[in-house]
Design an enzyme around this catalytic site. Sequence first.
Site, PDB file in Angstrom:
ATOM      1  CG  HIS A  18      -2.044  -0.981   1.148  1.00  0.00           C
ATOM      2  ND1 HIS A  18      -3.368  -0.625   1.054  1.00  0.00           N
ATOM      3  CD2 HIS A  18      -2.029  -2.332   1.168  1.00  0.00           C
ATOM      4  CE1 HIS A  18      -4.126  -1.710   1.010  1.00  0.00           C
ATOM      5  NE2 HIS A  18      -3.327  -2.758   1.092  1.00  0.00           N
ATOM      6  CG  ASP A 123      -4.827   2.505   1.590  1.00  0.00           C
ATOM      7  OD1 ASP A 123      -5.744   1.725   1.892  1.00  0.00           O
ATOM      8  OD2 ASP A 123      -3.814   2.142   0.973  1.00  0.00           O
ATOM      9  CD1 TRP A 351      18.164 -12.964  -0.899  1.00  0.00           C
ATOM     10  CD2 TRP A 351      20.285 -13.562  -1.251  1.00  0.00           C
ATOM     11  NE1 TRP A 351      18.956 -11.997  -0.340  1.00  0.00           N
ATOM     12  CE2 TRP A 351      20.269 -12.344  -0.529  1.00  0.00           C
ATOM     13  CE3 TRP A 351      21.511 -14.144  -1.575  1.00  0.00           C
ATOM     14  CZ2 TRP A 351      21.432 -11.689  -0.140  1.00  0.00           C
ATOM     15  CZ3 TRP A 351      22.675 -13.498  -1.190  1.00  0.00           C
ATOM     16  CH2 TRP A 351      22.625 -12.287  -0.485  1.00  0.00           C
ATOM     17  CB  ALA A 355      15.782 -10.675  -2.698  1.00  0.00           C
ATOM     18  CB  SER A 377       4.885  -8.874  -7.326  1.00  0.00           C
ATOM     19  OG  SER A 377       5.516  -8.713  -6.074  1.00  0.00           O
TER      20      SER A 377
END
Length: 492
Positions: A18, A123, A351, A355, A377
């Site tokens: 958000h 929001d 990993w 990241a 994403s």
Amino acid sequence: MASACPTIVLIPLCVPGHLPSMFEAGKRLFNSCGGGGGGAMSLTVLFTQMTMSANLISDVDDLIRKESGSGLDIHFHHLPAVELPTDSPGAENFIMRFIQLHAPHVKAALSGLSSPVAAVVADYFCTTLFDVTLELALPVYAYFSSSASMLALILRLPALDEEVTGDLVDMEGAIDVPGMPPVPAALLPGPLMTKGPNYEWMVYHGKRLMEAAGIIVYTVAELEPAVLAAIADGRCVPGRRAPTVYTVSPALSVKAAPGDGERPHECVAWLDAQPPASVVLLCFGSLGGSFPPPQVHEIADALERSGHRFLWVLRGPVPAGCGAPYPTDANVDELLPDGFLERTKDRGLVWPKWAPQKDIMARPAVGGFVTHCGWNSVLESLWHGVPMAPWPLYAEQHLKAFELVSVMGVAVAMEVDRERGNYVEAAELERAVRSLMGGSEEGRKAREKAAEAKALCRNAVEEGGSSYVSLQKLAREMLAYCGCEAGASASL
């Protein structure tokens, strides 16, 4: 906080997914109003004081530190702390009640600004604060950090609630989301499946969004044209028209290449040594990547058998009582099957810590993305033309996975067992990775559609593009409200 020029006030929800997109979009709006060059507008951010984990506090502090040194006219204000609700039956109920408790502090902060307020951007989880803006006679815009498909569902929800007497998940057939193919009830967001306090708050949001001066949606108009047309035509709210929707995505801030003497992140350096479009990335957002050991073994088996290069961001369990569900660093020796790292060392990297996904996604070596379908994403993936294999985990991610596969065509389908905690069998993940990275017809079509989406995203933010034009229109509206000359800056 004093400033002679009008200000746009942002009220974000300070959680991953958000805050970052809202702030980046807010900065672009601020610049389009002339705030970046001539002082025609300032930007004010009101932070609610949640008892957060060290990770969330660090995220906010890092943002403030970075922007305070930018030279831009941006001001940050921490609202007084409130006593947290202790008897909330779910996350949505907790957040709504928590935000509601801030109403008097938000009113005091807005009333105390020495600058005239051009607009408040809140929001969409903060619609309880619309009453404050109404009292102060200020225009309020809702910021919607998710997809237009989710917005259509939320706007449709109040009428759907009256039409359906029982729980939505028990409906026969599919859910009608205007502009979408019929949506199976099993793919609804968790809070909407059964009626109760969390569900009631989502119905509440659907009603309050209709009171906004406009709804700013973090999407690209060309990615969801049918849904946006359905919203604009009033098909989501029978007999009424929703407020004007402003599409403002993408607003990505990708780290520049390392300077002299600066070493790239280890994941980025590893990717730069791999062939183009040869690596499948498995990364599940700031709150994801932590799986129970049996699921970790299934993922490992799938990657080993697939034969493809991979970068797997694997996280450890979420510590109890931390205040926010951030995972810990993974102990790979305990989690991974014996010998896995040795057997895959020439083509894979596991990993075990946080990241830099945005920087990773920008590397040419990334050719596919196994993702939880967080909207940030998804848009990062499409910005770089990377096709996806959706692995939804929570919130509205199952709906987004459906849209990516069945509507946009930028993803290959993957069977996720929601009743078993979103479990994926090794054979299914292996099949999806092979399809995504190999020569299957399904994978080829997803790659083609992802490449088309890349062009749409990049054209949207260019001068004359849909997001550019939308921001200019919104800026002119805000400038007109506060009596400034109508003429938005071309600096986006």
